[in-house]
Design a protein around this motif. Sequence first.
Motif, PDB file in Angstrom:
ATOM      1  N   GLN A  41      34.590  43.579  34.725  1.00  0.00           N
ATOM      2  CA  GLN A  41      34.100  43.351  36.087  1.00  0.00           C
ATOM      3  C   GLN A  41      35.189  42.766  36.979  1.00  0.00           C
ATOM      4  O   GLN A  41      35.359  43.189  38.127  1.00  0.00           O
ATOM      5  N   ILE A  42      35.954  41.806  36.448  1.00  0.00           N
ATOM      6  CA  ILE A  42      37.058  41.222  37.220  1.00  0.00           C
ATOM      7  C   ILE A  42      38.105  42.289  37.521  1.00  0.00           C
ATOM      8  O   ILE A  42      38.609  42.394  38.647  1.00  0.00           O
ATOM      9  N   LEU A  43      38.430  43.089  36.503  1.00  0.00           N
ATOM     10  CA  LEU A  43      39.404  44.160  36.684  1.00  0.00           C
ATOM     11  C   LEU A  43      38.929  45.152  37.738  1.00  0.00           C
ATOM     12  O   LEU A  43      39.705  45.601  38.589  1.00  0.00           O
ATOM     13  N   GLY A  44      37.638  45.505  37.693  1.00  0.00           N
ATOM     14  CA  GLY A  44      37.070  46.425  38.682  1.00  0.00           C
ATOM     15  C   GLY A  44      37.218  45.901  40.099  1.00  0.00           C
ATOM     16  O   GLY A  44      37.558  46.651  41.021  1.00  0.00           O
ATOM     17  N   LEU A  45      36.979  44.607  40.285  1.00  0.00           N
ATOM     18  CA  LEU A  45      37.128  44.002  41.611  1.00  0.00           C
ATOM     19  C   LEU A  45      38.583  44.010  42.063  1.00  0.00           C
ATOM     20  O   LEU A  45      38.886  44.292  43.230  1.00  0.00           O
ATOM     21  N   LEU A  46      39.504  43.717  41.133  1.00  0.00           N
ATOM     22  CA  LEU A  46      40.924  43.703  41.481  1.00  0.00           C
ATOM     23  C   LEU A  46      41.446  45.085  41.860  1.00  0.00           C
ATOM     24  O   LEU A  46      42.416  45.201  42.614  1.00  0.00           O
TER      25      LEU A  46
END
Length: 245
Positions: free
Chosen positions: A101-106
């Motif tokens: 999820q963090i990677l997707g946002l980045l």
Amino acid sequence: MMEAYWWLLYILMPTVAFLYAAVGHGGASSYLMFLALFNFAPEQIRPTALILNIVVSLMAFLAFRGTVKFPAKLFLSIIIFSVPAAFFGGRILVDAGLYKQILGLLLFFPILRFLNIFPKSTAPKISENWILSGILGLGIGFVSGLIGIGGGIILSPILLLMGWTDMKETAAVSALFIFFNSISGLLGTNAFAISFDPQLWVLMPLTIVGGALGAYFGAKKFNYQGVKYTLTVVLLIAAVKLIWG
């Protein structure tokens, strides 16, 4: 299901390396995305992306440094704080679901960067100072090590928004910033004790070749708009998939 299309990696990884290097980035956010989507072991994903980041970002820096006067003072004021923060970030293992999820946002940072949505200031909006540079370095460095990126996708739009650097200066600063942060983050992951999938040893050289070509043509003002917008669509779809599964 994605494993059935593993051959796509031999096209996608060199392509993203080309495009990221062309704007002074290492490409780790996209390497992480593709390796995660193709279900490589989590403990292999971060160090693989960081190794590629180190090589590709160095080539990008060498290509861009001759095109601008490098803002060494600005770079040093950020990097001395980001490197130790990236090391400590690299020591932390994140839950696989939260990680995606963090990677997707980045991924929205390079998406907006490729679409030229981030505003560019022609004059500094805030004067350069060590306190603000230190805060940026600590924050970006820690997130970089935690996720397994170099941090250029976060630093670049901030530099442009602040008006501290122009496009070519941003590319040069970001590339060297990514290089040092990636080394620090890689040391934090204890990568030397990890056994890599044999397929990664084939992917990495191909990706590095793509990065070398991107760094060369990016510094020469090569027109790659069509491919760039195609990659933007791919990144957007992948970001949605990583966030909402």
